[in-house]
Motif scaffolding. Structure first.
Motif, PDB file in Angstrom:
ATOM      1  N   HIS A  19      50.201  -5.269  14.146  1.00  0.00           N
ATOM      2  CA  HIS A  19      51.631  -4.919  14.100  1.00  0.00           C
ATOM      3  C   HIS A  19      52.507  -6.149  14.308  1.00  0.00           C
ATOM      4  O   HIS A  19      52.106  -7.072  15.017  1.00  0.00           O
ATOM      5  CB  HIS A  19      51.971  -3.943  15.240  1.00  0.00           C
ATOM      6  N   ASP A  22      52.667  -8.128  17.971  1.00  0.00           N
ATOM      7  CA  ASP A  22      51.380  -8.283  18.675  1.00  0.00           C
ATOM      8  C   ASP A  22      51.113  -9.756  19.005  1.00  0.00           C
ATOM      9  O   ASP A  22      50.733 -10.096  20.126  1.00  0.00           O
ATOM     10  CB  ASP A  22      50.201  -7.782  17.827  1.00  0.00           C
ATOM     11  N   HIS A 134      44.720  -1.842  16.807  1.00  0.00           N
ATOM     12  CA  HIS A 134      44.231  -3.162  17.251  1.00  0.00           C
ATOM     13  C   HIS A 134      42.706  -3.194  17.172  1.00  0.00           C
ATOM     14  O   HIS A 134      42.119  -4.164  16.698  1.00  0.00           O
ATOM     15  CB  HIS A 134      44.644  -3.457  18.692  1.00  0.00           C
TER      16      HIS A 134
HETATM   17 ZN    ZN Z   1      50.284  -3.608  18.314  1.00  0.00          ZN
END
Ligand code: ZN
Length: 242
Positions: A19, A22, A134
């Motif tokens: 994302h 991150d 993730h």
């Molecule tokens: Zn993330």
């Protein structure tokens, strides 16, 4: 660390994340140090973060473009100008063969010596680090590093149709790992890390305690690394993969 090349032997680095934001929470202080040292860093984001944000009134259809723009702005704060997006749907990422092929393609295009990626393992101490996207991206990224990107017979269309030669990544730095074995002192680049995090206005705009919170995490990491009092660190699990 035995078997892991130091920065002097590294030219290009590819950071693979799920994302927007991150990389800035996990590694932006380290990345600023790398770009300061003249290393070329590319970001590859698997999703646009289109399931993120708190503002119910903001049109959802505009979220992907907004979050891409925020990530591009955040990247500039730490000296990164090459940001690529794969456009997978946020919240629904799985470690599929298609994702492995897409990541192997980017690895063969960028030809990095070092890859940074999220951990495929669940971190029971830090729920937020273990978002399912993730873990899926971490798993697919490690598979793309070994064996896909280096094996000429994996995804032969990459070579035959796109002319992308096999590429061997020398080491992987896993971010958010439950078992970190490497700490980078980011005290001097902390200001740029915070600037990068603030560039994600749709995510961090409401966080009044952002700087304090990040300082607390990085202080804790510096303490476990045995750094002197007042220092800040980001942590990684570094794996030789050559
Ligand atoms: Zn993330």
């Amino acid at each position: 660390m035995a078997g892991v090349p130091d920065d002097a032997e590294i030219n290009r680095i590819l950071v693979i994340t799920a994302h927007p934001d991150d990389v800035d929470f996990g590694a932006a202080g380290t990345i600023a140090r790398w770009t300061d040292a003249g290393l070329e860093v590319t970001y590859c984001l698997v999703t646009d973060g289109d399931a993120g944000g708190q503002d119910e009134d903001f049109p959802r259809a505009e979220v992907p473009a907004l979050r891409r723009a925020e990530q591009v702005a955040a990247a500039k704060c730490v000296g990164v100008h090459d940001v690529r997006f794969l456009g997978y749907p946020d919240g629904r990422v799985e470690a599929t063969l298609a994702l492995r092929r897409d990541l192997a393609r980017v690895i063969r295009q960028v030809r990095p010596d070092r890859v940074v990626c999220p951990s495929p393992e669940r971190n029971y101490a830090r729920t937020g680090a273990s978002h399912p996207d993730h873990r899926a991206v971490g798993s697919a990224a490690l598979d793309a590093v070994y064996p896909d990107a280096r094996n000429p017979f994996a995804f032969p269309e990459l070579r035959d149709d796109e002319g992308l030669a096999p590429w061997t990544v020398r080491e992987v730095w896993v971010s958010g790992s439950p078992s970190p074995n490497h700490f980078v002192d980011v005290t001097d680049t902390f200001g740029r890390k915070i600037a990068a995090l603030r560039a994600h206005v749709s995510q961090t705009g409401q966080m009044d305690d952002l700087e304090e919170r990040i300082r607390m995490w990085l202080t804790r990491a510096a303490e476990s690394a045995g750094l002197p009092e007042g220092r800040l660190a980001e942590s990684f699990q570094v794996l030789p993969t050559a």
